[in-house]
Scaffold this active site. Sequence first.
Site, short mmCIF file in Angstrom:
data_model
loop_
_atom_site.label_atom_id
_atom_site.label_comp_id
_atom_site.label_asym_id
_atom_site.label_seq_id
_atom_site.Cartn_x
_atom_site.Cartn_y
_atom_site.Cartn_z
N ARG A 189 0.85 -1.20 0.00
CA ARG A 189 0.00 0.00 0.00
C ARG A 189 0.88 1.25 0.00
NH1 ARG A 189 -0.11 -2.49 4.92
NH2 ARG A 189 -1.94 -3.69 4.33
N ASN A 232 11.75 0.37 0.92
CA ASN A 232 10.64 1.22 1.36
C ASN A 232 10.06 0.77 2.70
OD1 ASN A 232 8.18 3.08 0.98
ND2 ASN A 232 7.24 1.06 1.06
N ALA A 233 10.14 -0.50 3.02
CA ALA A 233 9.52 -1.01 4.24
C ALA A 233 10.05 -0.29 5.47
CB ALA A 233 9.77 -2.51 4.37
N LEU A 249 11.40 9.54 24.55
CA LEU A 249 12.45 8.61 24.97
C LEU A 249 12.23 8.12 26.39
CD1 LEU A 249 15.04 7.23 24.10
CD2 LEU A 249 16.31 9.21 24.95
N ALA A 250 11.76 9.01 27.26
CA ALA A 250 11.53 8.61 28.65
C ALA A 250 10.47 7.53 28.78
CB ALA A 250 11.15 9.82 29.49
N ASN A 251 9.53 7.50 27.83
CA ASN A 251 8.42 6.55 27.89
C ASN A 251 8.58 5.38 26.92
OD1 ASN A 251 6.96 8.07 29.82
ND2 ASN A 251 6.21 9.43 28.20
N TYR A 254 12.91 6.34 15.39
CA TYR A 254 12.66 6.47 13.95
C TYR A 254 13.65 7.43 13.31
CZ TYR A 254 9.91 7.24 9.67
OH TYR A 254 9.49 7.33 8.37
N THR A 294 -1.42 9.46 3.00
CA THR A 294 -1.54 8.01 3.02
C THR A 294 -2.60 7.62 4.06
OG1 THR A 294 0.14 7.77 4.74
CG2 THR A 294 0.91 7.78 2.46
#
Length: 452
Positions: free
Chosen positions: A222, A293-294, A302-304, A358, A393
């Site tokens: 997709r 692409n995946a 970051l703390a959580n 990410y 998207t």
Amino acid sequence: MSDLLMKLNRNPATSAITKALGLPNPVELARERGAYLAHPFEGKTALLARSVDGYAADALFRSLVDAGVTPIEQAPPEGGPPLDIVAMDATGCASPAHLRALYDAFHPIVRRIARNGRVLLTACDPAMAETPAAAAVARGVEGFVRSLAKEVGAKGITVNLAYVDRDALDRLDVPLRFFCGMQATYVTGQVCHVKARVVAAASTPFKNALAGKVALVTGAARGIGMATAERLAQEGATVVALDMPSAADDLHQACGRIAAIPLMMDISAADSPERLAKFFVERFGGLDIVVHNAGITRDRTLANMQDHFWDMVINVNLAAVIAIDEAFLANGVLRNEGRIVCLSSVSGVAGNFGQTNYAASKAALIGYVAAQAPLLAPRGICINAVAPGFIETAMTDDMPFVTREVGRRLNSVKQGGRPRDVAELIAFLSTPAVAGISGDTIRVCGQGLMGA
């Protein structure tokens, strides 16, 4: 999902309200639906500007003619046709005084560039400049390009820059066709480097550019992945579309539509690289294009953030890419003159709140392609990264209304992009004729305010 603000602006009953509120009125961006044309600029008006002692103007002229338009070198008189394309050779700019050539070229004509017009400048790569002053001025051209792109973006006009080396002028054709074509509708304020370090491909067709090529697109069920598989197939490639077994229904349906080959696999599994290499050797004798692409997100501050969320994102977005490439390259599965395109993100350029995992993975891909490029050049292999911004998207459809609307406006063209816009950039970087560009990261974000 349709753009509510654009609907309101185009409705006579509500357009006065949006104007009174000072809301943006985005133009309808021009896009191509089909494959590359042999002469895409036929019927357009193109202006070619030159700096004194520049070395790229003649190459730009020839490339424009080959693409179907004979450029004029003086702006038409007032009342004449708008300018669809403006190309400027700024490679002669080597002192502060030379920057005046940019003002002299664009000040008289900037209001005469057509809606959805295209502007491309060439300059000397600062790293190749003969003096520190010349390097500074070359980098000044980049600042000019990024600022001009912000000034004209509301009209759908794109402005981009190619740093081109003297020995790479014969590699300007396809970059000019892309950046001056409708395929670049969401790529603006960007920079590429055109060099001769990669061995040129034996055949560089403009039409059916990928005929006879075998391509792998991961995350293809997709969104951007599916649009990329479709775009590569339009240019004649045999496409293997890979996704998780859980996406099998969507993947088979999409592949049936474009005659791609579905392949279900978890790319982060330890045995996936060798399984993929074996598949392409046995089925096709190798492959020519790899589109990584995946990717996944597991957003938390970051703390959580739980440790397995960190590990999952790094493993899928980065470690799997490196492992697959190692398997393809070590065994010669990726053929000479191959192309690798990695999907980074504007988050990898500028960072983003709650995305340390990410952003780390996507920034790492930018460093990865830059480091791999010189190593792969002797085999004629090019590797680049694409960094999408706000692309419409299923993920953006699920955003809260206000967040989505704000995200759409935070760029120079005041609207979100489409998966096809990213696919166009990927297809461009996958073609045999793009032997001049390797190691670059190009954003497809409408010149988003974050990272652009």
